[in-house]
Design a protein around this motif. Structure first.
Motif, PDB file in Angstrom:
ATOM      1  N   VAL A 151       0.824  -1.210   0.000  1.00  0.00           N
ATOM      2  CA  VAL A 151       0.000   0.000   0.000  1.00  0.00           C
ATOM      3  C   VAL A 151       0.858   1.260   0.000  1.00  0.00           C
ATOM      4  O   VAL A 151       0.548   2.242  -0.688  1.00  0.00           O
ATOM      5  CB  VAL A 151      -0.955  -0.004   1.214  1.00  0.00           C
TER       6      VAL A 151
ATOM      7  N   ARG B   6      -6.988  -5.633   0.108  1.00  0.00           N
ATOM      8  CA  ARG B   6      -5.981  -4.776  -0.505  1.00  0.00           C
ATOM      9  C   ARG B   6      -6.627  -3.808  -1.492  1.00  0.00           C
ATOM     10  O   ARG B   6      -6.221  -2.638  -1.575  1.00  0.00           O
ATOM     11  CB  ARG B   6      -4.909  -5.630  -1.190  1.00  0.00           C
TER      12      ARG B   6
ATOM     13  N   GLU C 257      -8.010  -1.033   0.434  1.00  0.00           N
ATOM     14  CA  GLU C 257      -6.928  -0.149   0.875  1.00  0.00           C
ATOM     15  C   GLU C 257      -6.435   0.731  -0.266  1.00  0.00           C
ATOM     16  O   GLU C 257      -6.148   1.922  -0.058  1.00  0.00           O
ATOM     17  CB  GLU C 257      -5.780  -0.985   1.430  1.00  0.00           C
TER      18      GLU C 257
ATOM     19  N   LYS D 227      -8.835   3.547  -0.741  1.00  0.00           N
ATOM     20  CA  LYS D 227      -8.663   4.568   0.299  1.00  0.00           C
ATOM     21  C   LYS D 227      -7.522   5.504  -0.058  1.00  0.00           C
ATOM     22  O   LYS D 227      -7.608   6.724   0.115  1.00  0.00           O
ATOM     23  CB  LYS D 227      -8.415   3.904   1.650  1.00  0.00           C
TER      24      LYS D 227
END
Length: 294
Positions: free
Chosen positions: A153, A230, A233, A236
């Motif tokens: 990430v 994932r 994420e 985000k």
């Protein structure tokens, strides 16, 4: 006393008249600070232009129209962002018209691209000086050979931020529309009902999610859930980085949340969008890009 009282009343009347007169002048000609600020805001052009005059697209296979027309092949004509196919009615066609889209839209997406490739694509887009750049990337960062091979990430964020800096250093006023990463778990759920699609998946399409499509063991379920987390994420990150740029609009998760069915999936691989799916992506993008400034 009577005369003095009369003089006081007269003086008060004059003072009140002067105050009212000043207030009336300020209200009438917009001379108050609040009125001036309102006029200044009205005079400024809106921060977001709902009718950009040129478009460049960056991203991965979805924006290239992969498998929308023929098996295992790009079909940019069917791209949701810049394609000219009437069945898709791309974002570019909706905003610029068919002739305008042909002349003033450019597609720099690459099948298989990951977020690390976005700065280079953005540099190509910058050369065209577009008024709007569309971004759809991240699917391939999750679609790796294994779940452990997915892009971290932190790296994903750093690459997206670099791509935005590449754009902003050259074009500070160009607008950016950022699509969320699609729901890969739903793609697996919808596509696994098709025998042909599962055979094509074995050629290497998103193995971290799609490998052993009929395996419902706890290990396989955990793998798919790890990939899905994932993706959440990544979305985000896209939202947070975009929020820091005044001329960037994230789709608010609209692509991720869209409940597409098999009609929206390519009947070549049951994973990438069909022309119908591409048209839905174009609808979402157009709605987000043309929404008012609120």
């Amino acid at each position: 006393m009577r005369k003095r009282s009369h003089r006081v009343r007269a003086a008060l009347a004059v003072a009140v008249a002067m105050v009212l007169g000043v207030a009336g002048c300020q209200g009438g000609d917009g001379g108050s600070p609040a009125a001036k600020a309102t006029k200044a805001r009205a005079a400024r052009p809106p921060l977001w232009d709902t009718g950009p005059d040129s478009i460049a697209a960056v991203g991965d296979s979805i924006t290239r129209g992969f498998d929308a027309c023929t098996v295992l092949s790009d079909c940019p004509e069917a791209s949701w962002a810049t394609g000219g196919d009437a069945a898709v009615d791309s974002l570019a066609v909706r905003l610029l018209g068919r002739t305008g889209a042909a002349e003033r839209s450019w597609n720099y997406a690459v099948t298989g691209a990951r977020m690390a490739d976005l700065p280079g694509q953005m540099a190509q887009a910058v050369a065209r000086r577009p008024e709007l750049v569309t971004v759809m990337a991240g699917g391939n960062d999750a679609c790796r050979t294994t779940a452990s091979a997915m892009t971290p990430v932190a790296d994903f964020r750093a690459d997206f931020e670099e791509a935005m800096r590449t754009l902003r250093s050259a074009l500070p006023k160009t607008q950016v529309y950022v699509s969320s990463v699609p729901n890969l778990m739903r793609l697996w759920s919808e596509g696994r009902s098709n025998v042909l699609g599962k055979q094509v998946w074995k050629l290497g399409i998103c193995p971290s999610m799609l490998a052993d499509a009929d395996d419902l063991t706890s290990a396989a379920t955990l793998r798919r859930e790890t990939v899905q987390r994932r993706v959440v994420e990544y979305n985000k990150v896209l939202e947070e980085v975009c929020a820091k740029d005044r001329r960037c609009r994230f789709d608010g998760g609209a692509v991720y949340d869209f409940r597409f069915g098999t009609d929206q999936l390519s009947h070549w691989d049951w994973f990438h969008p069909s022309k119908d799916g591409q048209a839905r992506l174009a609808e979402i993008a157009y709605r987000k890009v043309t929404a008012g400034n609120g």
